[in-house]
Enzyme design. Sequence first.
Site, mmCIF file in Angstrom:
data_model
loop_
_atom_site.group_PDB
_atom_site.id
_atom_site.type_symbol
_atom_site.label_atom_id
_atom_site.label_comp_id
_atom_site.label_asym_id
_atom_site.label_seq_id
_atom_site.Cartn_x
_atom_site.Cartn_y
_atom_site.Cartn_z
ATOM 1 N N THR A 1 16.317 36.610 57.428
ATOM 2 C CA THR A 1 15.458 36.114 56.361
ATOM 3 C C THR A 1 14.079 35.765 56.838
ATOM 4 O O THR A 1 13.843 35.645 58.030
ATOM 5 C CB THR A 1 16.125 34.815 55.895
ATOM 6 O OG1 THR A 1 17.311 35.158 55.267
ATOM 7 C CG2 THR A 1 15.292 34.028 54.942
ATOM 8 N N ASP B 1 12.058 35.414 51.070
ATOM 9 C CA ASP B 1 12.218 36.820 50.675
ATOM 10 C C ASP B 1 13.544 36.921 49.915
ATOM 11 O O ASP B 1 14.179 35.892 49.635
ATOM 12 C CB ASP B 1 12.197 37.733 51.908
ATOM 13 C CG ASP B 1 13.487 37.629 52.687
ATOM 14 O OD1 ASP B 1 14.134 38.659 52.922
ATOM 15 O OD2 ASP B 1 13.867 36.492 53.061
ATOM 16 N N ARG C 1 16.250 39.462 50.567
ATOM 17 C CA ARG C 1 17.214 40.455 51.067
ATOM 18 C C ARG C 1 18.402 39.763 51.723
ATOM 19 O O ARG C 1 18.220 38.879 52.553
ATOM 20 C CB ARG C 1 16.517 41.368 52.077
ATOM 21 C CG ARG C 1 17.459 42.334 52.794
ATOM 22 C CD ARG C 1 16.742 43.172 53.810
ATOM 23 N NE ARG C 1 15.989 44.244 53.170
ATOM 24 C CZ ARG C 1 15.297 45.167 53.843
ATOM 25 N NH1 ARG C 1 15.286 45.149 55.142
ATOM 26 N NH2 ARG C 1 14.639 46.106 53.209
ATOM 27 N N LYS D 1 17.317 32.727 47.612
ATOM 28 C CA LYS D 1 17.463 31.911 48.816
ATOM 29 C C LYS D 1 16.875 30.529 48.662
ATOM 30 O O LYS D 1 16.969 29.723 49.569
ATOM 31 C CB LYS D 1 16.773 32.612 49.990
ATOM 32 C CG LYS D 1 17.409 33.954 50.276
ATOM 33 C CD LYS D 1 16.871 34.553 51.517
ATOM 34 C CE LYS D 1 17.335 35.991 51.593
ATOM 35 N NZ LYS D 1 16.785 36.706 52.729
ATOM 36 N N GLY E 1 20.578 32.130 57.603
ATOM 37 C CA GLY E 1 21.801 32.063 58.403
ATOM 38 C C GLY E 1 22.936 32.698 57.637
ATOM 39 O O GLY E 1 22.735 33.615 56.864
ATOM 40 N N SER F 1 14.832 35.205 60.686
ATOM 41 C CA SER F 1 14.468 36.259 61.633
ATOM 42 C C SER F 1 13.000 36.638 61.496
ATOM 43 O O SER F 1 12.382 37.111 62.443
ATOM 44 C CB SER F 1 15.359 37.483 61.420
ATOM 45 O OG SER F 1 15.268 37.900 60.071
ATOM 46 N N ASP G 1 9.615 42.414 59.616
ATOM 47 C CA ASP G 1 10.935 42.077 60.110
ATOM 48 C C ASP G 1 11.959 42.924 59.352
ATOM 49 O O ASP G 1 11.938 42.996 58.133
ATOM 50 C CB ASP G 1 11.209 40.583 59.884
ATOM 51 C CG ASP G 1 12.620 40.220 60.211
ATOM 52 O OD1 ASP G 1 13.235 39.488 59.422
ATOM 53 O OD2 ASP G 1 13.116 40.675 61.250
ATOM 54 N N SER H 1 14.336 41.115 56.746
ATOM 55 C CA SER H 1 13.810 40.554 55.493
ATOM 56 C C SER H 1 13.247 41.695 54.676
ATOM 57 O O SER H 1 12.763 42.696 55.217
ATOM 58 C CB SER H 1 12.678 39.576 55.769
ATOM 59 O OG SER H 1 12.992 38.732 56.820
#
Lengths: 272, 232
Positions: free
Chosen positions: A39, A55, A57, A71, A85, A167, A204, A207
Amino acid sequence: MVGSMDVPAKGGFSFDLCRRNDMLEKKGLKVPGFRKTGTTIVGLVFADGVVLGADTRATEGPIVADKNCEKIHYMAPNIYCCGAGTAADTEAVTDMVSSQLQLHRYATSRESRVVTALTLLKTHLFSYQGHVSAALVLGGVDCTGPHLHTVYPHGSVDTLPFATMGSGSLAAMSVFESKYKEGLTRDEGIELVCGAIRAGIFNDLGSGSNVDVCVITKGKTEYLRNHELPNPRTYASSKGFSFVQGHTEVLSTKITPLKPKPEVTVGDAMEE
Amino acid sequence: MLGHKPSLPLPPHRTPRSAVSANLATPAMSIFEYNGSAVVAMVGKNCFAIASDRRLGVQLQTVATDFQRVFKIHGKLYLGLSGLATDAQTLYQRLVFKHKLYQLREERDMKPETFASLVSALLYEKRFGPYFCQPIIAGLGEDNEPFICTMDCIGAKELAKDFVVSGTASESLYGACESMYKPNMEPEELFETISQALLSSVDRDCLSGWGGYVLVVTPTEVQERVLKGRMD
């Protein structure tokens, strides 16, 4: 072995299947990976309050399981929490603390404070020694002002003017470190948060998809779901697939009509 | 002679014959690949469809070709369970038990959203020793609005407006559904689409297939069909 009745659980985790799962692992079967929210989640404090961003995803290994998940979780009308996580852990922990905060509001007749949510989260996560893998960015505005905190899976907390987790946190932090200043206006704050999340989305791999934003100020919270959609779907053909009816070979068919529910009406009082 | 024989590698330790796996020739498989499964659900116009494959295997050997993976909870709510077959059956029995108690207490059926929360809580309770199943829940709400959702084996809910997939064939299913799905399909077209998506995906997965079972639920009727597929 005495058969045990399915007594309702008293709450908390149940470790019934651990012995069997250990046995299966020793026989060579790998435990599956859980759905993670690899994320980018961010938060920053601006002049009048707090802006949170995330984000959308959700990944299961290298596969995108959900292209538009949420999220940013609700904790209290004036407190929201972004989670990174293991997806089940972030959802469960934020739901649990949100319920505890509501009970606390009923007991005290006061608006919840951010530090209350923070303490509840960190004591829960510390007691599970990091096995409940939830990394959170908690933000809100209460009677003592705007607050922004990060909570790590092992239970440590940080109090910061701007924070990123997940991430994509390095990509997002680079945007914050170059452009953040104190006393931002609401629009500047939202633009900075969107820029940070976009950096995570595009750089990233964990994400992606859209940007969700939540702006919390004293007395007002705006949850801007899908505030930006920088990744529209461009590959679908306008006609799409169309299968002729009868295309699929069927071996047997069974059609069961559904009984409509009987209407219950209040009739006249019975006559003697 | 001071010959020093190079030591032979020790033969792999053969565990005694057990109910779990008599043959450890295959290296560590994921527990989800023990039985093999493919389940998919799609939303249509005031209807939904849920489909599964029919194979039950023990690693690479097929044991049954008529295994049920989609279970009825009540007239308008169905549960598909992929993953380890024994956990799928146990989980289904536990959930039907809870739903029957709910029906007795509340004198009505559970809404699909409520049932999804129930499944999620039941799975999260076993966070550190999970059931190895990925459920798919599909139902029609009060106003006949279709509802589908899936979760991972510890209860992380994923609500979707179009389709959900799970099982060993999930990667192929994602691709097939992503291209074949259209919003607002009528029941007949929905049936064709979900069947084609299922059959084409399981053909690319060794562990699932051997036919298909498709259920299409509309506000007035339930259509169950068994599909003819490749038996390999």
